[in-house]
Design an enzyme around this catalytic site. Structure first.
Site, PDB file in Angstrom:
ATOM      1  N   TRP A 353      -5.212 -77.756  -5.384  1.00  0.00           N
ATOM      2  CA  TRP A 353      -5.010 -78.322  -6.726  1.00  0.00           C
ATOM      3  C   TRP A 353      -4.967 -77.216  -7.775  1.00  0.00           C
ATOM      4  O   TRP A 353      -4.550 -77.437  -8.903  1.00  0.00           O
ATOM      5  CB  TRP A 353      -6.096 -79.356  -7.044  1.00  0.00           C
ATOM      6  N   ASP A 354      -5.376 -76.018  -7.384  1.00  0.00           N
ATOM      7  CA  ASP A 354      -5.319 -74.861  -8.272  1.00  0.00           C
ATOM      8  C   ASP A 354      -3.952 -74.753  -8.948  1.00  0.00           C
ATOM      9  O   ASP A 354      -3.845 -74.436 -10.129  1.00  0.00           O
ATOM     10  CB  ASP A 354      -5.560 -73.571  -7.477  1.00  0.00           C
ATOM     11  N   GLU A 496     -17.973 -78.945  -5.259  1.00  0.00           N
ATOM     12  CA  GLU A 496     -18.082 -79.009  -3.791  1.00  0.00           C
ATOM     13  C   GLU A 496     -19.503 -78.825  -3.279  1.00  0.00           C
ATOM     14  O   GLU A 496     -19.727 -78.758  -2.075  1.00  0.00           O
ATOM     15  CB  GLU A 496     -17.121 -77.981  -3.171  1.00  0.00           C
ATOM     16  N   LYS A 609     -21.304 -76.502  -8.339  1.00  0.00           N
ATOM     17  CA  LYS A 609     -20.574 -75.268  -8.067  1.00  0.00           C
ATOM     18  C   LYS A 609     -19.713 -74.885  -9.265  1.00  0.00           C
ATOM     19  O   LYS A 609     -19.572 -73.720  -9.603  1.00  0.00           O
ATOM     20  CB  LYS A 609     -19.709 -75.494  -6.831  1.00  0.00           C
ATOM     21  N   GLN A 610     -19.106 -75.912  -9.895  1.00  0.00           N
ATOM     22  CA  GLN A 610     -18.065 -75.636 -10.886  1.00  0.00           C
ATOM     23  C   GLN A 610     -17.896 -76.839 -11.785  1.00  0.00           C
ATOM     24  O   GLN A 610     -18.489 -77.882 -11.561  1.00  0.00           O
ATOM     25  CB  GLN A 610     -16.765 -75.365 -10.151  1.00  0.00           C
TER      26      GLN A 610
END
Lengths: 780, 780
Positions: A353-354, A496, A609-610
């Site tokens: 998806w980046d 994640e 994580k993000q």
């Protein structure tokens, strides 16, 4: 040591410099100085070999699967860069002898890598070397190298061993069968290799040419070894004499669109004819042509100019643009951008998806043709998406979490790093249950469409993507009898560190958004695009799908802000235990938490994580109030380790939106250092493509305040305090807008006349720009 | 630099020493100091990594074929030896900093490799290292490593990265699929790999154990990567403190005879239980057990003692015996000796005639069980030999030129080095037409039989090999209508610089010899071994074959000596042009002629790669007069480049026979330097197994004058002028003979009582030795 302040005059802030050879951190410059043209990328390993070097030559789309136990990956093609240089019996090796005046520079403006130094060998020979290298931006297949060697203190014997080496591989995995090796006309070396499983032929050619100050006897001996063909050259270099070696190489493959239908024999001939012509032209000419493309076609249109006390910011921006051009297979819509571009083996050359969420905005706003090609890739890979949906018991298009060749479907590996508790590898669940990518693709198609008004894209690809992904989501929803709602359970969201969660807010909202837009577009095509409607109806049974959509839409559970205005990231997150994360927030290397916890344990802690809920607040920004955004920022950011390079840029843009300007600039700084910064280990496996796309977003969507909101262009810039001006170019529905931001002024110049006016919103007001609009910025 | 004069007292002339680290010639010590036990061999690459190192771990019989374009080869198994050691952030690397007291030693007597040095890091940390390593001769699967690190000038942080690395491969070719990786009990690492085509499972286990002078905190972190599992250890080492790391590893495979019928799961368990027990025992104990086998079972029986002013000769002999034990898969009759032993990738682990003609005499004379096992390998590979015969339109057993796994048949690669004229790879014809190997195997079986009187071998294997190979040769003969003779045309003889020749003398004589002996043995079994006769008749239709043999035998063309007493090497050799070969005779590296000529051109010149007619005069020595031998020596030797390592020892033995004693000693010296000598490049691809076997022949068959002539033992020694005594042991028909040679005396001691007397011939007279015979040597 990497320095950034080099370059004079027109090259100011276009040069990345390494000013000291650092044998312990070879990966850094190999990756951040990678050369490429979207067709191929070659890590900038030095000519001479060192332990721990990683030589990679990638051609986009050349995927191969070693065996059933592994996933398909971008195969490391035979190397032409490496050379062994021996001076009076001593191998050139900068860890021996004395090195002075060392400088390695990547010129972002011209795409040339140079390296120069003086070396005193342990025996006392004193020589200077200048290495030059480029991959042609003018012509997909060409690689140029030039080496100057000057003897200083006496005459010396020089031996150069150089050719084509197919013994390279992907961390021990050989993807190629050995094919023919051949020397033509006592000059041109050719090596053929064929991927073992996908059966792609690769032909590599190289030719050497010496230029001497006076006539010189150069002994040459052709050698062949396993997967190798090379020359051994041997000559005397007199005191103060300089010799130049040019090595011109090319790579052709049977996957190249232009050569799909030719035989291997023809491909060999074509590539051989090319190398003859190219080597005849020589390095300076070939490089000049490539440089002109960089200058006239890329920088003339794409440059972002930042006037600031801190030159680094300007360089970082250009570094991002350079890499975006190097990593993107602009030439072929069957290929997409890998998570590490073409700069390393990390993530195996797969697309995530980046592309859609972090990189595509750059292309949609600046070079829509490329954006369209990347979206077409997703359209062309619908077959794999259908396969994945079917395998998982769903309908429609369920895009792979990791994507490689069009028909491959899901290619995410199943096993990852060591679980420190069980001693087994950790299972990677993303390929099974990280499903938001399917909405992300629809979102990117919508964003592209709104920015470009490319109706033809929508008719041929876009509408179908919407219908097909909405069909998937409808089949994916789970009815909760007790609550009378549709849920999406057992997923991984963008964060994640939380696996097997129910109702991840981002996933649910994006699924809802996808179906909602599918409904809109269903109506649009039914009413105004009958042909498209008919075609898609035949393919997808649209009416039936539509009825499902309108039935389910309002019953999809969308997690709402609680009393503290916090949107729960998923059903359980807010109830997990909190621990002191200071140590991990201040970590030197990402992922430090896994030295103490395994993923199962991390799953039980309020730690992310993000960006997860944050990215929802960014992508669907008009759904949430300023207060909700602030509250969620304050809640989630302290729990976010930014262990993914995708995290910082989202936070930067949001911080800017929320008026946390210093923090925004600080986050931009951190994001810009992921690859270009002083941490010498971050880029070993390749540059961070999404982060590099994110950098552009930090500047244009963040500080530049550019946003597409429901189809409307909004421009609300706010310069960081240290910046004096920011100038960038975007395209909007076919017109080019030159945007200049000064601390207290916004200037929008419409450079083209596709539309009579371009409308944009600023602070709630709509402006119509015919040629130029200048606005005063008051909120400084 | 390699030195040879080390070792005191009982270890005198048992130590090979490298006394200076030589980064440019890593291959030398990797190969000549290889460790092994016949089951496995590991090149002695250093713990720390260097460019151009070659790490190979081979287990005999683990063959795999990467794909159709390549031949099967011995696969490089996951490495356990490599370790990265980091001191205060600096990687241990002897090309940096200052190294003192460097010494690497292979102890031939104990099988232990040690390396010690003091290192001052570039930052100034001063440390001493002692590395020890062995592969157990006591137990097939065990590998031991021990590392001592001492900090001298201050406290330092030490980081050690060590585990199992399956990213290694065969010059870029990966032969294994990745299997499970696992950490057990926070201590035992296990990695499974499976060959891609032959589907052999390999399980590698390793365990680390630190021993400290006082209680110490050692941080450890388990890591997994692709085909890799390893620990990162981290600790402080105080000034003057020493720490010891023991790393015990093992390798088990599904090809092991003992584990053929167990599942992979069981193999994992068995090897895991083993590593637990072995690591519990620890390095000193495990090594002691292995050392005892070397001392009590090998050197106590096998040592050859040379008293001489030149210690090197003694060392070279022990070097040969060491390697013969390390390279030979004594444990399994389905395996044979590779041309490079288990010490390198050269010749891909394949078996050639090298075994039968150059190595087998050692085993037949000293350890007949092993010789028999090696001959059984050929018997077991008859299936492949039948296949090859059939494919080539012949009958019987046509043994492969290169042999790997039993059923593989011919595995010689088809393409070799670059042809400097055409620019294409040179075609390797050996696999097609170098056919003498089939007679060589029969010859070796005969030699073994005559030396051992092992009737049981003949009944089960030997007679059949003779019948089957004679059937091949009969089908291979070509009738020449004009000359009324059978010819053998279009072959390569031992001299591989002559391809597609007719009636190579060696090939024709050996074929004739094979058929002649088959006739004899046919009569023997028909008359005295009815069961064998019946069994073989059913298999091979013996009577029909016999009738062919007696028909063709006397019509086989055996090239005779011409007027100058020269036996033509083949039909055309004597008519080829002669050129000045001085340059190539004096070459520094073998094969130098190919820098100027291609094979096609070399084919047209009177030049030989190696002994060809000479080896005929050696093997069938009683067929040729002394004068013929002298004449041919004088003719062929000046035309022989000794470009094959098989050449020198044959010439040495012959020179001795011909009374050219100084020359013989000189040739012995050259032969002994092929691996152990000062040329640092010769052994890069592995030691020269045949040359090492040949060294033993130089001493025992040459200087020792031991020969089996038509079944009779002959002993006619002649010591080199510099030698004071030579003592060696042979077995003869079940009895052990201790033979001592002094310049003027021969002493034969019969140590066992299998036969009442052992007869031997000396200077034409037969002596019967019951216990001891002492003879005076007159010809000094």
């Amino acid at each position: 040591m990497i320095r950034y302040d080099l370059g004079m005059n027109e090259e100011k802030n276009f040069i990345v410099t390494e000013d000291q050879f650092d044998q312990d951190h070879l990966g850094k410059c190999e990756a951040i100085m990678v050369l490429g043209n979207g067709y191929m990328g070659i890590r900038s390993a030095t000519e001479e070999s060192y332990t721990n070097e990683k030589r990679d030559t990638f051609v986009a789309g050349i995927f191969n699967r070693f065996d059933e136990n592994e996933v398909t990956e971008l195969a490391n093609i035979a190397d032409v860069i490496q050379m062994t240089i021996v001076i009076d019996g001593e191998v050139l090796d900068l860890s021996h002898g004395d090195v002075s005046d060392y400088k390695r520079q990547l010129n972002l403006r011209t795409g040339e890598l140079t390296r120069s130094f003086t070396w005193r060998s342990p025996k006392g020979d004193l020589l200077s070397f200048v290495f030059r290298r480029f991959i042609s931006m003018d012509e997909l297949h060409t690689i140029g190298q030039q080496i100057n060697i000057t003897a200083h203190n006496r005459s010396m014997n020089i031996k150069i061993i150089s050719g084509i080496n197919g013994q390279v591989n992907n961390s021990g995995v050989q993807h190629f069968s050995e094919g023919d090796k051949r020397l033509y006309e006592k000059k041109f070396l050719q090596l053929v290799q064929t991927t073992t499983q996908s059966k792609i032929d690769v032909v590599v050619n190289t030719a050497h040419h010496f230029k001497c100050q006076e006539e010189k006897q150069i002994a040459s001996l052709i050698q062949m070894d396993r997967r190798k063909i090379y020359y051994e050259y041997d000559f005397e270099l007199k005191e103060n004499e300089m010799i130049t070696l040019e090595k011109i190489s090319n790579i052709y493959t049977s996957r190249d669109k232009a050569y799909e239908c030719v035989s291997l024999k023809e491909l060999k001939t074509i590539s051989y004819e090319h190398i003859k012509a190219a080597s005849e032209e020589g390095y300076p000419e070939l490089f000049e042509k490539s440089k002109r493309v960089w200058e006239n076609e890329i920088w003339a249109n794409q440059d972002i100019q930042i006037e600031s006390d801190k030159d680094y910011d300007q360089l970082a921006m250009r570094f991002a643009i350079y890499h975006l051009y190097v990593m993107t297979p602009m030439h072929d819509n069957r290929m997409n951008i890998a998570a590490k571009g073409l700069s390393g083996e990390g993530y195996k050359g797969h697309t995530f998806w980046d592309t859609e969420i972090f990189i595509l905005p750059f292309w949609s706003y600046t070079n829509p043709k490329v954006a369209r090609s990347l979206l077409e890739y997703r359209y062309l890979s619908l077959e794999g998406a259908h396969k994945k949906a079917k395998e998982n018991g769903y309908e429609g298009a369920m895009f792979p979490w990791e994507s490689a060749w069009l028909e491959d479907g899901e290619v995410t590996p199943v096993w990852g790093a060591a679980d420190i508790i069980t001693g087994k590898p950790t299972k990677i669940w993303s390929g099974f249950i990280e499903q938001h990518v399917t909405s992300d693709i629809a979102f990117a198609a919508w964003q592209y469409y709104k920015i470009t008004h490319d109706e033809e894209f929508m008719e041929n690809y876009g509408y179908e993507i919407f219908m097909d992904t909405a069909i998937f989501w409808t089949s994916r929803l789970e009815w909760n009898e007790n609550k009378n709602i549709y849920e999406i359970n057992d997923v991984v969201g963008p964060d994640e560190y939380k696996e097997h969660v129910n109702n991840n807010a981002f996933t649910n909202y994006m699924a809802h958004w996808t179906i909602k837009n599918a409904i809109t577009y269903y109506k649009t095509i039914k009413e105004t695009r009958t042909e498209v409607y008919t075609k898609l109806s035949q393919k997808l049974d649209l009416d039936k799908a539509y009825h499902k959509w309108i039935t389910v839409l309002d019953q999809i559970y969308l997690p709402q802000a609680n009393e503290e205005l916090i949107i729960p990231q998923n059903d359980t997150y807010l109830d997990l235990k909190c621990i002191d994360l200071t140590k991990y927030k201040n970590q030197e290397h990402v992922g430090s938490m896994f030295k103490e916890y395994n993923l199962e344990q991390v799953n039980e802690i309020q730690v992310s994580k993000q960006a997860d809920t944050m990215i929802l607040l960014y992508l669907l920004e008009d759904l949430f109030s300023h207060e909700v955004k602030i509250a969620n920022w304050n809640y989630y950011e302290p729990k976010t380790l930014h262990d993914s390079s995708l995290s910082l840029s989202t936070h930067c843009v949001l911080a800017n939106d929320l008026g946390q300007y210093e923090l925004a600039y600080d986050l931009f700084g951190k994001a810009s250092e992921i690859d270009l910064g002083p941490n010498m280990k971050t880029s070993d496996h390749g540059i961070h493509a999404a982060s590099i796309g994110g950098l552009w977003q930090c500047v244009v969507n963040g500080f530049g305040g550019v946003r597409m909101l429901g189809g409307i262009l909004r421009i609300e810039p706010h310069l960081p305090a240290t910046w004096k001006s920011l100038r960038f170019t975007i395209t909007w529905q076919g017109d080019i807008l030159d945007i200049t931001v000064l601390p207290s002024k916004l200037k929008v110049n419409k450079k083209t006349k596709k539309n009579q006016v371009v409308e944009f919103m600023h602070k709630g007001e709509i402006y119509s720009c015919e040629e130029e609009i200048i606005l005063t910025l008051n909120d400084m």
